[in-house]
Write a protein that holds these residues in place. Structure first.
Motif, PDB file in Angstrom:
ATOM      1  N   PRO A 682      -9.661  11.327  -9.600  1.00 16.61           N
ATOM      2  CA  PRO A 682      -8.948  10.041  -9.660  1.00 16.61           C
ATOM      3  C   PRO A 682      -7.650  10.072  -8.854  1.00 16.61           C
ATOM      4  CG  PRO A 682      -8.705  11.213 -11.742  1.00 16.61           C
ATOM      5  CD  PRO A 682      -9.738  11.964 -10.942  1.00 16.61           C
ATOM      6  N   LEU A 683      -7.069  11.273  -8.711  1.00 17.82           N
ATOM      7  CA  LEU A 683      -5.870  11.390  -7.899  1.00 17.82           C
ATOM      8  C   LEU A 683      -6.180  11.025  -6.443  1.00 17.82           C
ATOM      9  CD1 LEU A 683      -2.896  12.154  -8.033  1.00 17.82           C
ATOM     10  CD2 LEU A 683      -3.543  14.517  -7.542  1.00 17.82           C
ATOM     11  N   GLY A 684      -7.350  11.476  -5.957  1.00 18.20           N
ATOM     12  CA  GLY A 684      -7.775  11.117  -4.608  1.00 18.20           C
ATOM     13  C   GLY A 684      -7.994   9.628  -4.462  1.00 18.20           C
ATOM     14  N   LYS A 685      -8.599   9.005  -5.460  1.00 15.71           N
ATOM     15  CA  LYS A 685      -8.806   7.552  -5.425  1.00 15.71           C
ATOM     16  C   LYS A 685      -7.465   6.804  -5.482  1.00 15.71           C
ATOM     17  CE  LYS A 685     -12.212   5.936  -5.170  1.00 15.71           C
ATOM     18  NZ  LYS A 685     -13.068   5.691  -3.991  1.00 15.71           N
ATOM     19  N   PHE A 686      -6.518   7.394  -6.205  1.00 14.23           N
ATOM     20  CA  PHE A 686      -5.191   6.796  -6.259  1.00 14.23           C
ATOM     21  C   PHE A 686      -4.545   6.808  -4.864  1.00 14.23           C
ATOM     22  CE2 PHE A 686      -0.599   7.081  -6.805  1.00 14.23           C
ATOM     23  CZ  PHE A 686      -0.367   5.963  -7.577  1.00 14.23           C
ATOM     24  N   CYS A 687      -4.747   7.920  -4.126  1.00 17.49           N
ATOM     25  CA  CYS A 687      -4.228   8.004  -2.756  1.00 17.49           C
ATOM     26  C   CYS A 687      -4.863   6.934  -1.875  1.00 17.49           C
ATOM     27  CB  CYS A 687      -4.514   9.386  -2.165  1.00 17.49           C
ATOM     28  SG  CYS A 687      -3.494  10.696  -2.853  1.00 17.49           S
ATOM     29  N   GLU A 688      -6.165   6.744  -2.055  1.00 17.27           N
ATOM     30  CA  GLU A 688      -6.866   5.720  -1.284  1.00 17.27           C
ATOM     31  C   GLU A 688      -6.262   4.344  -1.567  1.00 17.27           C
ATOM     32  OE1 GLU A 688     -11.278   3.626  -1.081  1.00 17.27           O
ATOM     33  OE2 GLU A 688     -11.045   5.573  -2.068  1.00 17.27           O
ATOM     34  N   MET A 689      -6.000   4.063  -2.834  1.00 21.34           N
ATOM     35  CA  MET A 689      -5.424   2.774  -3.215  1.00 21.34           C
ATOM     36  C   MET A 689      -4.007   2.632  -2.661  1.00 21.34           C
ATOM     37  SD  MET A 689      -4.964   1.185  -7.044  1.00 21.34           S
ATOM     38  CE  MET A 689      -3.499   2.165  -7.396  1.00 21.34           C
ATOM     39  N   PHE A 690      -3.246   3.727  -2.696  1.00 20.47           N
ATOM     40  CA  PHE A 690      -1.878   3.726  -2.159  1.00 20.47           C
ATOM     41  C   PHE A 690      -1.884   3.337  -0.677  1.00 20.47           C
ATOM     42  CE2 PHE A 690       1.273   6.162   0.283  1.00 20.47           C
ATOM     43  CZ  PHE A 690       2.457   5.709  -0.273  1.00 20.47           C
ATOM     44  N   GLY A 691      -2.853   3.847   0.063  1.00 23.15           N
ATOM     45  CA  GLY A 691      -2.910   3.599   1.492  1.00 23.15           C
ATOM     46  C   GLY A 691      -3.450   2.243   1.866  1.00 23.15           C
ATOM     47  N   SER A 692      -4.048   1.538   0.935  1.00 29.68           N
ATOM     48  CA  SER A 692      -4.700   0.264   1.281  1.00 29.68           C
ATOM     49  C   SER A 692      -4.014  -0.953   0.661  1.00 29.68           C
ATOM     50  CB  SER A 692      -6.164   0.299   0.818  1.00 29.68           C
ATOM     51  OG  SER A 692      -6.259   0.502  -0.580  1.00 29.68           O
ATOM     52  N   GLN A 693      -2.833  -0.757   0.088  1.00 32.40           N
ATOM     53  CA  GLN A 693      -2.156  -1.868  -0.583  1.00 32.40           C
ATOM     54  C   GLN A 693      -1.671  -2.936   0.382  1.00 32.40           C
ATOM     55  OE1 GLN A 693       0.845   0.229  -2.854  1.00 32.40           O
ATOM     56  NE2 GLN A 693      -0.287  -0.028  -4.752  1.00 32.40           N
ATOM     57  N   ASN A 694      -1.107  -2.498   1.515  1.00 39.58           N
ATOM     58  CA  ASN A 694      -0.521  -3.460   2.452  1.00 39.58           C
ATOM     59  C   ASN A 694      -0.852  -3.032   3.879  1.00 39.58           C
ATOM     60  OD1 ASN A 694       0.995  -5.215   3.962  1.00 39.58           O
ATOM     61  ND2 ASN A 694       2.959  -4.696   3.017  1.00 39.58           N
ATOM     62  N   PRO A 695      -1.779  -3.707   4.554  1.00 38.75           N
ATOM     63  CA  PRO A 695      -2.185  -3.300   5.909  1.00 38.75           C
ATOM     64  C   PRO A 695      -1.073  -3.422   6.935  1.00 38.75           C
ATOM     65  CG  PRO A 695      -3.134  -5.435   5.328  1.00 38.75           C
ATOM     66  CD  PRO A 695      -2.521  -4.893   4.081  1.00 38.75           C
ATOM     67  N   LYS A 696      -0.002  -4.153   6.618  1.00 36.45           N
ATOM     68  CA  LYS A 696       1.106  -4.309   7.556  1.00 36.45           C
ATOM     69  C   LYS A 696       2.176  -3.230   7.369  1.00 36.45           C
ATOM     70  CE  LYS A 696       0.529  -9.315   8.013  1.00 36.45           C
ATOM     71  NZ  LYS A 696       1.170 -10.652   7.873  1.00 36.45           N
ATOM     72  N   GLU A 697       1.963  -2.367   6.373  1.00 35.71           N
ATOM     73  CA  GLU A 697       2.947  -1.333   6.073  1.00 35.71           C
ATOM     74  C   GLU A 697       2.333   0.038   6.363  1.00 35.71           C
ATOM     75  OE1 GLU A 697       5.895  -0.668   2.377  1.00 35.71           O
ATOM     76  OE2 GLU A 697       3.777  -0.492   1.869  1.00 35.71           O
ATOM     77  N   TYR A 698       2.991   0.827   7.204  1.00 33.40           N
ATOM     78  CA  TYR A 698       2.503   2.173   7.489  1.00 33.40           C
ATOM     79  C   TYR A 698       2.664   3.042   6.245  1.00 33.40           C
ATOM     80  CZ  TYR A 698       1.877   1.567  12.518  1.00 33.40           C
ATOM     81  OH  TYR A 698       1.427   1.165  13.745  1.00 33.40           O
ATOM     82  N   THR A 699       1.607   3.797   5.947  1.00 36.39           N
ATOM     83  CA  THR A 699       1.648   4.712   4.805  1.00 36.39           C
ATOM     84  C   THR A 699       1.061   6.061   5.214  1.00 36.39           C
ATOM     85  OG1 THR A 699      -0.492   3.861   4.042  1.00 36.39           O
ATOM     86  CG2 THR A 699       1.494   2.937   3.027  1.00 36.39           C
ATOM     87  N   VAL A 700       1.497   7.096   4.520  1.00 41.58           N
ATOM     88  CA  VAL A 700       0.947   8.434   4.767  1.00 41.58           C
ATOM     89  C   VAL A 700       0.902   9.189   3.445  1.00 41.58           C
ATOM     90  CG1 VAL A 700       3.243   9.356   5.366  1.00 41.58           C
ATOM     91  CG2 VAL A 700       1.183  10.601   6.056  1.00 41.58           C
ATOM     92  N   GLU A 701      -0.216   9.897   3.230  1.00 47.08           N
ATOM     93  CA  GLU A 701      -0.354  10.778   2.071  1.00 47.08           C
ATOM     94  C   GLU A 701      -0.499  12.217   2.545  1.00 47.08           C
ATOM     95  OE1 GLU A 701      -1.912   7.078   2.053  1.00 47.08           O
ATOM     96  OE2 GLU A 701      -3.619   8.446   1.849  1.00 47.08           O
ATOM     97  N   PHE A 702       0.236  13.101   1.910  1.00 46.50           N
ATOM     98  CA  PHE A 702       0.129  14.539   2.165  1.00 46.50           C
ATOM     99  C   PHE A 702      -0.621  15.173   1.004  1.00 46.50           C
ATOM    100  CE2 PHE A 702       3.636  13.298   4.812  1.00 46.50           C
ATOM    101  CZ  PHE A 702       3.598  14.160   5.889  1.00 46.50           C
TER     102      PHE A 702
END
Length: 833
Positions: A682-702
């Motif tokens: 679920p942590l991985g799915k949370f990262c996926e959700m974090f990255g897809s919240q706003n397509p106009k905002e750059y995001t990065v997960e480490f």
């Protein structure tokens, strides 16, 4: 020899000389070839041999490698537009410090630029005899006017007469990626001869339209023999021309242009060539026949005297026989001159550079000389537009294949054109000292992940994701942290998943260090600005923070929930339990669709309420496993909302997580390790959700422990989902894994950049994945990689060995995962050498 400047006028990519010759100049986009790819190198040589032979009808050409300045200061000024508003000051500071520190160590930061000049002859644009006579008349008139002291200026119409010839030449150069030089390029190229190693602005020097300005420096060959002093209003420098005098008999693999790029200091190499006439009174056939007869006489005399024929005499005769065979089969023969150019702020610096180059080439049996009294002559001879047809010093003879062995327009520079400095290319094959490999290289590696998904011209991928693979202790985590610092300066939202809770520990150590507070206050404040979110199962408010039925849509919730249950309960051979779990998840999701607040524990309740003893036992076992354990973070009744990450830079920790080692067998995981792996889903799915919240905002997960997804049930699908968010949602992932096998072999296009640290058991797989030849030499090459070295594949598909390097002590200390104690220091101090 009369020393005069050949340049008379520049128009677009054409140069008119005072002798009336027209030269056309082209930038050659270098072909990236890793030094280990011999097959590609040979293909490049064949292409160039073909191209050079096609230039026979033009008579003369000039191959040039020169090192213009890489203006990092100007690049970073434009780079600032992508800095975060709250971090512009610190981003600007580290950008400026990067330039300062690199210049302090390396001097001028340069890159390799390749230029091809070809002499166009006027008779090639004469369509008929009348036009030819007209051109001859104009040439005679121009010559007479010059004798009378008048300079005849050429106008636009004069150059128009050469358009067709230039067009035909340009079309024939498509195979080598030729690009017409602009007039500004031409001005700077000619001006560069007079401002070598003198501080200047490339932009300013490219703007001058005056031919006088191009050569307004004073050349003094008298201050020290073997050197030229170059002086102008901006300063002084010293230049030395080092012609190649002797080669091994075989020109194969001389790689002169590649060797010029391997030295630490700026270095030029010029190769000027003239196609020799084979026939006629002064033709090459007659000269070769005469030399051959002389060799025969000398050989006969030696044998008659009872002596053995010397090796050099035999070799020279063999070379003449080869040349004779070429002439007999109409293979063009070229007379050519090769010359290196080095410089320095002082004579001692210039001498040091020249001595280093002479030694390096001497090891390869290539003799380079520093002429004492010919420096000024060589300066003029190497100028653009100056032919060598009548020149006799240091000249060589070969066919085009011999010249192609010099490896023109090939480079192994790697990385982005702009971005943050992360290390240098390592040109050594068997280096044993990391610092020697690092500081002997002048090829810096820059990284700008934000640019990756913006359809960069020439890039082979638009994926922003970065994979970093390698066994523990090679430098993988260090590189991940270095990228974290740099990307935290950028205008993007950053999430670092830290399941081991290491980052806070190391950051606090730096923050609490008094000396660090005094020396690096800005960096300390930056570390303090990082927001931490800790998921601790002992706190009720965290229960269900990773519950997939709370924060995921139906399809993703079902997939993730099934993977979590199957990770905890082995359903192999228990189809009845398998079906029951899936049905229970569906039932609970139906209730959620009807508006009920639900969570994973509702699924467990359904299983426990089953009349089937096996299914009930499954539910009871799951209940016991979840009770009072870290699984409460992922199993709840939905009473708490999921984690909220509103801060720009966040490190997400999980207390009590105990991940297995990468090489442990999943069947041998302990109970707590199975639970830890389960929560990573679920942590991985949370990262996926974090990255897809706003397509106009750059995001990065480490994610430094991404290998977990390859062993957890359903984990590979989670990883693919994270990567799929990618480009369309302006999201990137930096994924650290233990093995090259953890990378997606089937979907390599989802990885924009790859850093592969050595793993002894996977060298064949690493070479294959990085698209390098699987040879014994390349295995040795990987074996010789030291800590902090890795293979890097950039967005352009270029692959090479780099040494990861951080310029800043504060970042270095905050990134180290192991402290060197007394034993470690003593071990290094008393090593036996």
């Amino acid at each position: 020899m009369k020393l005069t400047l050949p340049q008379k006028m520049i128009h677009e990519n054409l140069l008119l000389t005072k002798d009336g010759d027209i030269w056309a100049y082209y930038k050659i986009k270098p072909k990236y070839i890793a030094s280990q790819n011999r097959q590609q190198r040979q293909q490049s040589k064949n292409t160039w041999a073909y191209t050079l032979n096609s230039l026979k009808r033009y008579g003369d050409f000039h191959l040039e490698l020169y090192p213009p300045e890489r203006d990092l200061s100007a690049q970073y000024e434009e780079f600032e537009e992508d800095f975060a508003e709250d971090n512009k000051a610190i981003g600007r500071y580290y950008a400026q410090e990067t330039v300062r520190l690199l210049k302090k160590e390396m001097g001028m930061i340069t890159y390799s630029s390749f230029v091809l000049g070809v002499k166009l002859r006027e008779n090639q644009v004469a369509d008929n005899l009348k036009e030819a006579l007209k051109e001859s008349y104009e040439n005679v008139t121009s010559h007479l006017m010059s004798l009378l002291g008048y300079d005849v200026e050429a106008d636009q119409s004069f150059f128009d007469r050469f358009q067709e010839a230039e067009k035909n030449l340009f079309s024939s150069l498509g195979i080598i990626n030729a690009i017409r030089m602009t007039e500004e390029d031409m001005i700077y190229l000619n001006r560069f001869n007079f401002i070598r190693d003198i501080d200047h602005s490339m932009r300013k020097e490219s703007q001058s339209k005056s031919m006088y300005h191009l050569s307004d420096s004073v050349l003094d060959p008298t201050e020290r023999m073997g050197f030229l002093k170059v002086s102008n209003a901006e300063g002084d420098s010293y230049v030395s021309f080092l012609p190649v005098g002797e080669f091994p008999v075989n020109l194969v693999n001389n790689h002169l242009f590649a060797l010029a790029q391997e030295v630490k200091f700026p270095c030029e190499f010029h190769l000027k060539a003239h196609f020799e006439q084979p026939n006629g009174i002064n033709g090459l056939k007659g000269k070769v026949s005469g030399k051959n007869r002389k060799f025969k006489v000398n050989t006969r005399d030696v044998v008659q005297d009872g002596d053995s024929v010397g090796k050099k005499l035999s070799q020279n005769r063999a070379v003449l026989e080869v040349m004779k065979d070429d002439l007999d089969t109409d293979v063009p023969i070229l007379k050519w001159l090769g010359c290196f150019v080095v410089y320095g702020k002082t004579i001692d610096e210039c001498r040091k550079h020249g001595d280093s180059l002479i030694r390096m080439l001497g090891v390869r049996k290539i003799n380079v000389f520093r002429p004492v009294s010919d420096q000024l002559e060589l300066f003029y001879k190497m100028l653009q537009g100056e032919p060598i047809a009548d020149y006799k010093k240091w000249v060589q003879y070969s066919n085009a294949y011999g010249i192609s062995e010099s490896l023109f327009a090939v480079t192994n520079t790697i990385g982005n054109n702009t971005g943050w400095y992360v290390g240098r290319v390592d040109d050594t094959r068997d280096g044993k000292d990391r610092d020697v490999s690092l500081y002997s290289s002048n090829k810096i590696v820059l990284l700008n992940p934000i640019a990756t998904n913006q359809n960069i011209q020439g890039a082979v991928t638009a994926s922003p994701h970065i994979s970093i693979t390698g066994q523990t202790g090679k430098g993988k985590s260090y590189l991940i942290k270095l990228l974290f610092y740099y990307l935290s300066f950028m205008n993007m939202k950053v999430l670092y998943i830290d399941p081991k809770k290491e980052m806070r520990q190391w950051f606090n150590k730096v923050i609490e260090d008094v000396s660090m507070q005094e020396k690096y206050p800005a960096f300390i404040e930056h570390l303090k600005s990082v927001h931490y979110v800790t998921l601790d199962a002992s706190s009720k408010e965290n229960w269900g923070a990773l519950d997939p039925l709370v924060f995921l849509d139906r399809m993703q919730a079902k997939e993730t929930a099934e993977s979590m249950f199957f990770q905890l309960y082995d359903v192999r051979g228990r189809e009845q339990a398998h079906v029951a779990i899936s049905r229970a998840i569906n039932d609970v999701l139906d209730r959620r669709d009807e508006g009920e607040t639900v969570g994973m524990l509702h699924v467990v309740d359904v299983l426990q309420a089953s009349e089937d003893t096996l299914v009930k036992a499954c539910g009871d076992l799951l209940r016991e496993s979840i009770q009072d354990s870290l699984l409460q973070l992922g199993f709840s009744y939905g009473e708490h909302a999921g984690v909220s990450l509103d801060e720009r830079i966040t490190i997400l920790e999980i207390s009590g997580l105990n991940l297995p080692k990468a090489d442990d067998e999943p069947d041998n995981y302990s109970d707590v390790e199975k639970k830890s792996v389960c929560l990573m889903l679920p942590l991985g799915k949370f990262c996926e959700m974090f990255g897809s919240q706003n397509p106009k905002e750059y995001t990065v997960e480490f994610f430094d422990e991404a290998w977990i997804f390859t062993v957890a049930k359903g984990g590979k699908q989670v990883l693919k989902s994270i990567k799929r968010v990618g480009r369309s949602m302006s999201n990137m992932c930096v994924l650290g894994t233990q093995s090259i096998h953890d990378s997606d072999q089937e979907n390599q296009g989802q990885e924009g950049m790859i850093f592969a640290f050595d793993e002894s058991s996977e060298r064949s797989e690493i070479l294959k994945y990085m698209q390098l030849e699987d040879t014994e030499k390349n295995h040795e090459w990987l074996e010789n990689m030291m800590q902090g070295q890795c293979l890097f594949r950039d967005i352009y598909g270029k692959v090479g060995k780099i040494t990861v390097h951080c310029l800043f002590e504060e970042m270095d200390l905050a990134s180290k995962t192991v402290n060197k104690g007394a034993s470690g220091n003593i071990e290094e101090k008393y090593q036996l050498v």
